[in-house]
Design an enzyme around this catalytic site. Sequence first.
Site, PDB file in Angstrom:
ATOM      1  N   ASN A  23      17.252  45.227  38.219  1.00 40.11           N
ATOM      2  CA  ASN A  23      16.991  44.421  36.646  1.00 40.11           C
ATOM      3  C   ASN A  23      17.312  45.456  35.577  1.00 40.11           C
ATOM      4  OD1 ASN A  23      17.019  42.147  38.004  1.00 40.11           O
ATOM      5  ND2 ASN A  23      14.850  41.661  37.557  1.00 40.11           N
ATOM      6  N   CYS A 118      21.192  28.026  37.904  1.00 47.96           N
ATOM      7  CA  CYS A 118      21.063  28.776  38.949  1.00 47.96           C
ATOM      8  C   CYS A 118      19.811  27.884  39.799  1.00 47.96           C
ATOM      9  CB  CYS A 118      20.955  30.298  38.957  1.00 47.96           C
ATOM     10  SG  CYS A 118      19.046  30.678  38.261  1.00 47.96           S
ATOM     11  N   ASP A 309       9.195  37.122  40.258  1.00 43.34           N
ATOM     12  CA  ASP A 309      10.192  37.738  41.369  1.00 43.34           C
ATOM     13  C   ASP A 309       9.124  38.276  42.685  1.00 43.34           C
ATOM     14  OD1 ASP A 309      12.094  37.363  39.603  1.00 43.34           O
ATOM     15  OD2 ASP A 309      12.660  39.341  39.138  1.00 43.34           O
TER      16      ASP A 309
HETATM   17  C1  UD1 Z   1      14.854  38.466  34.240  1.00 40.38           C
HETATM   18  C2  UD1 Z   1      15.125  38.996  35.405  1.00 40.38           C
HETATM   19  C3  UD1 Z   1      14.692  38.097  36.548  1.00 40.38           C
HETATM   20  C4  UD1 Z   1      13.120  37.418  36.123  1.00 40.38           C
HETATM   21  C5  UD1 Z   1      13.029  37.083  34.862  1.00 40.38           C
HETATM   22  C6  UD1 Z   1      11.616  36.638  34.555  1.00 40.38           C
HETATM   23  C7  UD1 Z   1      17.003  40.307  35.112  1.00 40.38           C
HETATM   24  C8  UD1 Z   1      18.582  40.574  35.236  1.00 40.38           C
HETATM   25  N1  UD1 Z   1      16.386  39.264  35.626  1.00 40.38           N
HETATM   26  O1  UD1 Z   1      15.659  37.326  34.012  1.00 40.38           O
HETATM   27  O2  UD1 Z   1      14.811  38.671  37.686  1.00 40.38           O
HETATM   28  O3  UD1 Z   1      13.006  36.575  37.306  1.00 40.38           O
HETATM   29  O4  UD1 Z   1      13.443  38.056  34.010  1.00 40.38           O
HETATM   30  O5  UD1 Z   1      11.011  37.747  34.753  1.00 40.38           O
HETATM   31  O6  UD1 Z   1      16.450  41.167  34.410  1.00 40.38           O
HETATM   32  N2  UD1 Z   1      14.587  30.863  28.727  1.00 40.38           N
HETATM   33  C9  UD1 Z   1      14.910  30.100  27.833  1.00 40.38           C
HETATM   34  N3  UD1 Z   1      15.834  30.264  26.983  1.00 40.38           N
HETATM   35  C10 UD1 Z   1      16.364  31.681  26.665  1.00 40.38           C
HETATM   36  C11 UD1 Z   1      16.140  32.528  27.773  1.00 40.38           C
HETATM   37  C12 UD1 Z   1      15.239  32.402  28.754  1.00 40.38           C
HETATM   38  O7  UD1 Z   1      14.294  28.637  27.917  1.00 40.38           O
HETATM   39  O8  UD1 Z   1      17.229  31.879  25.958  1.00 40.38           O
HETATM   40  C13 UD1 Z   1      13.642  30.638  29.716  1.00 40.38           C
HETATM   41  C14 UD1 Z   1      14.350  30.847  31.174  1.00 40.38           C
HETATM   42  O9  UD1 Z   1      14.829  29.594  31.576  1.00 40.38           O
HETATM   43  C15 UD1 Z   1      13.039  31.088  32.037  1.00 40.38           C
HETATM   44  C16 UD1 Z   1      12.233  31.958  31.223  1.00 40.38           C
HETATM   45  O10 UD1 Z   1      12.527  31.566  29.673  1.00 40.38           O
HETATM   46  O11 UD1 Z   1      12.246  29.834  32.156  1.00 40.38           O
HETATM   47  C17 UD1 Z   1      12.216  33.358  31.487  1.00 40.38           C
HETATM   48  O12 UD1 Z   1      13.516  33.842  31.527  1.00 40.38           O
HETATM   49  P1  UD1 Z   1      13.799  35.389  30.951  1.00 40.38           P
HETATM   50  O13 UD1 Z   1      12.714  36.068  30.710  1.00 40.38           O
HETATM   51  O14 UD1 Z   1      14.987  35.178  29.823  1.00 40.38           O
HETATM   52  O15 UD1 Z   1      14.640  35.835  32.363  1.00 40.38           O
HETATM   53  P2  UD1 Z   1      16.115  36.513  32.575  1.00 40.38           P
HETATM   54  O16 UD1 Z   1      16.114  37.634  31.574  1.00 40.38           O
HETATM   55  O17 UD1 Z   1      16.987  35.450  32.776  1.00 40.38           O
END
Ligand code: UD1
Length: 422
Positions: A23, A118, A309
């Site tokens: 990540n 996803c 994770d």
């Molecule tokens: C990253 C990690 C992933 C990990 C996650 C949480 C990478 C490539 N992936 O994913 O392995 O599981 O952090 O620790 O680093 N959300 C919204 N709106 C947004 C963005 C996020 O509602 O614009 C929500 C998502 O749907 C989810 C939560 O916030 O429920 C966490 O998402 P986020 O922290 O953004 O995870 P990722 O960056 O996608």
Amino acid sequence: MDSIVVKGGGTLSGQIPIAGAKNACLTLMPATLLSEEPLTLTNAPRLSDIRTMTELLRSLGAEVTSMQDGQVQAMSCHGQINTRAEYDIVRKMRASNLVLGPLLAREGHAEVSLPGGCAIGARPMDIHTDGLALMGADIDLRDGYLHAKASGGSLKGAVIDFPFASVGATENIMMAATLAKGTTVINNAAREPEIVDLAKCLRAMGAQIDGDGTSRIEIQGVDRLHGATHRVVTDRIELGTYMLAPAMCGGEVELLGGRIDLVAAFCEKLDAAGVDVTETETGLKVARRNGEIKAVNVTTEPFPGFPTDLQAQMMALLCTAEGTSVLEEKIFENRFMHAPELIRMGADIEVHGGTATVTGVNKLKGAPVMATDLRASVSLILAGMAAEGETKVSRVYHLDRGYEHVVAKLRGVGANIERIKE
Ligand code: UD1
């Protein structure tokens, strides 16, 4: 399609080297778009997700050279670049959206396909786009693509209050802000070690960033960034996953490169479950304290809380604990797909919404099971290693996204595991 066959039973001993963080690498690679000069990453993990990011960056016009069997990624992004990240690549991996901030900062516009849902949930991008809008980007969604344009040609600093500490949004805004005019403040920023690693790399490229690792990150925009060489931080999720192997199978394993600060909340739960973790000069040593694993309750949270994770893998451990454990998933809405597979192996698990109740059974039993996502697949391998008889895990392409040389690493500590082609 390949499968992994595991025969359970034996205890483990030896060492497992832990790779650089997937990540972290997936956000460090797009940072190359921020400079005309080369960015070189060392300690990169050898994973299909990294190859997908390579493909994406090349499609945008970056040169990416993989060296030392993939552990060094040398990137360069000089001259004209393409600002459109195509659906065909983005749909393979959600982290592709991390090119949005850098492209917008460099070129003043970008067209990035929305990744789509996803397996673990809807995962929208509103926190990313609302933040970029505050920095002066006009963003609209057409034909499945986010079309983003900085009004006046470049982004401006802004104070952004995140409604949730999104990891990806923190990374996108941080990268965008390095080249914006003025100062950007992110309140309620994510505090994950991968964010700190990105900030470290961006600073090596000449960016001015303060507060990474806290909830308030301040970025002072600069005119340009230069080249750098950066070593990718240790993968705390791979580390935590392999720490569970001796906890579940018995014996003692040293995780080379492991650090407590990367997995402190996880170590607290291991301690409560009856697993000893000790620091060595080269990493962390893990062994069960007295044999029995005790039930513990786990709630997933943003860092420094217990990582989502590692939830699937922790559930595999708790399937044979003494007593009943409650696991609450607070980050993703649909992240218990491993539960029905573990039940096929004899586990006693009840899922209601975001809560799973796991009552320990004496032994898991081998079975054919199906990997449904990256972390779920490795939880089934761990379960298979601790189970009686043979477990066959199919759809292991999920595993190749996030665990390099998983069979070799586990065989190295005595696991009876092999990959078969069918
Ligand atoms: C990253 C990690 C992933 C990990 C996650 C949480 C990478 C490539 N992936 O994913 O392995 O599981 O952090 O620790 O680093 N959300 C919204 N709106 C947004 C963005 C996020 O509602 O614009 C929500 C998502 O749907 C989810 C939560 O916030 O429920 C966490 O998402 P986020 O922290 O953004 O995870 P990722 O960056 O996608």
